[in-house]
Every structure is written in C-alpha cells, then in structure tokens.
Design a protein around this motif. Sequence first.
Motif, PDB file in Angstrom:
ATOM      1  N   HIS A   1       0.906  -1.107   0.102  1.00 19.20           N
ATOM      2  CA  HIS A   1       0.065   0.054  -0.184  1.00 19.20           C
ATOM      3  C   HIS A   1       1.039   1.233  -0.115  1.00 19.20           C
ATOM      4  O   HIS A   1       1.987   1.290   0.546  1.00 19.20           O
ATOM      5  CB  HIS A   1      -0.852   0.015   1.132  1.00 19.20           C
ATOM      6  CG  HIS A   1      -1.999  -0.791   1.192  1.00 19.20           C
ATOM      7  ND1 HIS A   1      -2.798  -1.085   2.057  1.00 19.20           N
ATOM      8  CD2 HIS A   1      -2.272  -1.850   0.233  1.00 19.20           C
ATOM      9  CE1 HIS A   1      -3.600  -2.202   1.936  1.00 19.20           C
ATOM     10  NE2 HIS A   1      -3.403  -2.550   0.777  1.00 19.20           N
TER      11      HIS A   1
ATOM     12  N   SER B   1      -9.422  -1.019   4.139  1.00 21.63           N
ATOM     13  CA  SER B   1      -8.303  -0.652   4.051  1.00 21.63           C
ATOM     14  C   SER B   1      -7.454  -2.031   3.990  1.00 21.63           C
ATOM     15  O   SER B   1      -6.448  -2.255   3.566  1.00 21.63           O
ATOM     16  CB  SER B   1      -7.487   0.028   4.720  1.00 21.63           C
ATOM     17  OG  SER B   1      -7.494  -0.337   6.139  1.00 21.63           O
TER      18      SER B   1
ATOM     19  N   TRP C   1      -4.458   7.306   1.302  1.00 21.00           N
ATOM     20  CA  TRP C   1      -3.904   5.744   0.900  1.00 21.00           C
ATOM     21  C   TRP C   1      -4.357   5.419  -0.339  1.00 21.00           C
ATOM     22  O   TRP C   1      -5.345   5.786  -0.792  1.00 21.00           O
ATOM     23  CB  TRP C   1      -4.892   5.238   2.278  1.00 21.00           C
ATOM     24  CG  TRP C   1      -4.853   3.803   1.910  1.00 21.00           C
ATOM     25  CD1 TRP C   1      -4.291   2.796   2.743  1.00 21.00           C
ATOM     26  CD2 TRP C   1      -5.804   2.957   1.200  1.00 21.00           C
ATOM     27  NE1 TRP C   1      -4.559   1.525   2.480  1.00 21.00           N
ATOM     28  CE2 TRP C   1      -5.570   1.659   1.460  1.00 21.00           C
ATOM     29  CE3 TRP C   1      -6.933   3.279   0.497  1.00 21.00           C
ATOM     30  CZ2 TRP C   1      -6.398   0.399   0.717  1.00 21.00           C
ATOM     31  CZ3 TRP C   1      -7.785   2.082  -0.043  1.00 21.00           C
ATOM     32  CH2 TRP C   1      -7.483   0.764   0.206  1.00 21.00           C
ATOM     33  N   SER C   2      -3.572   4.401  -0.812  1.00 20.67           N
ATOM     34  CA  SER C   2      -4.046   3.439  -1.813  1.00 20.67           C
ATOM     35  C   SER C   2      -3.452   2.250  -2.133  1.00 20.67           C
ATOM     36  O   SER C   2      -2.352   2.045  -1.417  1.00 20.67           O
ATOM     37  CB  SER C   2      -3.422   4.434  -3.173  1.00 20.67           C
ATOM     38  OG  SER C   2      -3.763   3.541  -4.596  1.00 20.67           O
ATOM     39  N   ASP C   3      -4.309   1.429  -2.510  1.00 19.98           N
ATOM     40  CA  ASP C   3      -3.725   0.114  -2.534  1.00 19.98           C
ATOM     41  C   ASP C   3      -2.898  -0.166  -3.866  1.00 19.98           C
ATOM     42  O   ASP C   3      -2.363  -1.527  -4.198  1.00 19.98           O
ATOM     43  CB  ASP C   3      -4.698  -1.106  -2.408  1.00 19.98           C
ATOM     44  CG  ASP C   3      -5.606  -1.141  -3.699  1.00 19.98           C
ATOM     45  OD1 ASP C   3      -5.577  -0.193  -4.273  1.00 19.98           O
ATOM     46  OD2 ASP C   3      -6.343  -2.016  -3.593  1.00 19.98           O
TER      47      ASP C   3
END
Length: 475
Positions: free
Chosen positions: A119, A198, A272-274
């Motif tokens: 992530h 998340s 946040w980013s996956d």
Amino acid sequence: MSSKIVPVVMAGGKGTRLWPLSRSAAPKQFLQILSDRSLFQQTLERVRDPARYEPAIVVTNSDFRFIVAEQARAIDTQLGDILLEPVARNTAPALAAAAFSILARFGKAAIMQVLASDHEIDAGAIYQDCILRAHQAARHGELVTFGITPTEPATGYGYIEQGEELTAGANRVARFVEKPDRAKAVAMLETGRYLWNSGMFMLPVKPFLDEMKHHAPDVWEAARLAVEGIRKDLDFSRLEAASFARAPDISVDYAVFERTERAAVVPSSFAWSDLGSWDAVWKTGRKDSDGNVVTDRATVSNTRNSLVLSRDIHLAVQGLEDVAVIAGEDAVYVGRLDDSQSVGNIVKTLARSPRTTALTEVHPTSYRPWGAVAAISDGERFAVKRLRVTPGKKISLQKHHHRAEHWIVVRGTAEITMAGETRLLHENESVYIPPGTVHRLYNPGKIPLELIEVQTGSYLGEDDITRIEDEFGRS
C-alpha cells in the motif's frame, strides 16, 4: 511481556495488476515504482520506531523469503521473524499463525498491527493519530480495522458502514459491504457513514484468537498446530506444512470480522491507495503542469494526464492523453488509464500462449539468497547475464556438466574458488570456468560485487547445477 505494538507485515501476495512490472514471481510489494524504496521497504520504515514498535514479523512464502530478508537488510532494518507459509491460505490462517507466534513470545496482553506490504500511505500526523486511536481501542479489547475516508465512489474497494461511536475515536462496525457498482457506491457516499475497507488492522492478540476459535475453529486449530510445529531454517520460521494446509482458504473479514461483535473501525483520512491499477499509481504520483507522472527515463511532448514509467529503456511519448505507458525489462504496456483495471485480461491472454507465458511469471531479473541475476541476452548455445553479489555473501560450491562460464568483474572484488584454488579478481579482470569444474564466487568487500557472466555450451538450463556445499541449505 511488552507494551510495544508488534507489527505483522503481510508480504506473500502474488499479483500481476501492475504488469509488466509485477509478475507472479515478482509482485508489486517488492518493486520500486515511483520511489527508490520498494512498497515493502516503505512499509517496514513506517513501523521502525523502537519507542513504539517491536521488530516486525513478516508473513510470506518460500519463494519470497530471500528477497524479504535482502530488502530489509538494504534499509538496515532488523526483523523479528519471517514466517513462511507452506501453501497459500488467505489472510485468516496467516494472521492466526502470526497471532499464535506473538502470543508465545509476548504474552496475552500483546497487540499486533497488521499491515499490507503493497500500500501507498502518507504516514504523517493524521496517520500517526489514527494509529494511536486504534491502539487505544485495541487495548480495550476491540478488534480494530482502519476505514479510509472515501475521496470518490470507487468500485474497486469494499466498504465499511460505521455504527455507534466508541471510546478513543473508534466506531462499532455496522456491516461490511462487498465491492459495489458505481450507483451503489455513490448512494453510500451520500450517507456519510461509509468508509473504504483498507485491510489493515490493530488486534489484541488474545481476544482475536478467542474470536477466531469461536467463529472459525478449523482455522484456529490449523494455525495453532502449524505454529507448534515450526521448524527454523536459517533466519526463517517454516510453519508446519500438513497442519497449515488443513486450514480453509478464507479471509479474516469472512472468518472473524463479519461475525464478531467486537469489530471496530477507526475513520482514517490519511492519503492511502492499494495501488491496484496503473490509474491508482498515476493518482498518487507527482504530476507536472500537464498532469503527467513521468519518470527520469522518459520524455513527453504534447501529452496530458498520463503515466509514463520506465527504469531501463528511454520512453518518448508524443500527442497522447489519459494513457499509461509502462516499460519493463522485457515488455511494454500501453493502455488507457481509465481502463487500467482491465490489465488482467491481457495478462490472461499472454499466459495462455507458450510463447508469452513467461512474461506473466518471471522477470529477467531474479533474486537469489546471495544477490540477484539479470538476463541480458541469449541465443543458440550462449547466454549473457549480470550478477550482483551482496557484500559478505557467496554462491554455492557447485559445478555444471554441460556449460562453461566466463566471469568478468565490472565492480568490486571477487574471491574465486576453482578446482580447489582461491584467488582474487579485481575490476576489468576475468576468469574462465570449464564444464565440470567445481567453483564458487564470494564477495569479500564492502560494496556489491557486479559481474558479467557469459555462459556457453550445449545446454544452458538452470537445472544443470550440482551443489556440493551451500550456506543456504540448497545442497
């Protein structure tokens, strides 16, 4: 007993959503995408504060064990353990095994923070505040997940509906929602009650295992026996294979969080980013005045809102808009950014053909316990490779029956053992190793040793090797 948080980093996933850079044998967590640190290394750095954290435990598989150890060493990070899963069984068995291991080492009051290794996170003040709130809720016995404040009606994430407010800025989880279609995602965001799921957690170990035993006893039992039967292998801990294999393939969301009454969520507004698509990479990258994210080895002209990424060959892109152009070592992907979620379709097409299936599985660069090997060129009866040997490491004492090898040192100093004799080889010096000759390569220096290896012979397969002695247990 420790009052510190025990980080658990999940690093066993195999995926190709960022093809051609990610492959099944080289997934995105170990790649340097828009940074000189891999996503895995960045994850380790977020839990490196010795005042708050114990050394991290990494859960991975045998294929990635050496790259995990090497990437941790490269950023001077000491790991608490590397737990090796004998088979893939999703997150519930993996986290149960980690929890049993932590329980044995740190006691019933231990709290573990579960982090995905792939992530992209802004670990600033907002993130740190969320960690504190989650830790406090976990100390009250709550099983805490982090819910990301949505910035758009994304359809690639699951969602969490917030319930009543609890202590320390956490909320009870009302329900989990599978990945929605766009209309449903828009409707959920309008309520203001929904967060992105998340996949990160803060878990009090004993209550978590109690809930696992109650709601998923087969997972609990398989993990318990697998940890009891752990076998040490160098710096790794191998979970007992037969017991772990009996665990069902199930996520921790399904096994515990959707069933327990102790699930809590901390609303989290940090970035946040996956990084599940090239579009997501573009969104997190630093853009120029035309909205492009461009790496050093690329030049763009009359191009807007595009991602142009290369680490080897130089890319030149002209007159395009809203595209991803990604150059790997042996393949290039070009597609629309808004369609990058579909890269899996072209990967499946490549995998079906014998001519291209390797492009979905392995990189020209592969990692070894002593360093790395990169394929440069190959043809009939020859292959050229670049070897990098970590300081203090050595390859196995070995011989090849069908091929000869020529080694040319381009950086550092090599200690060569050949036919029982040892000598040093310096930059711009070379050695010839005939077929059948017992040999070994060692880096006695303080910097990485780099060589060009030219293989010649009637058969150049990697299985033409007899290991006589090996410090990594492969002989």
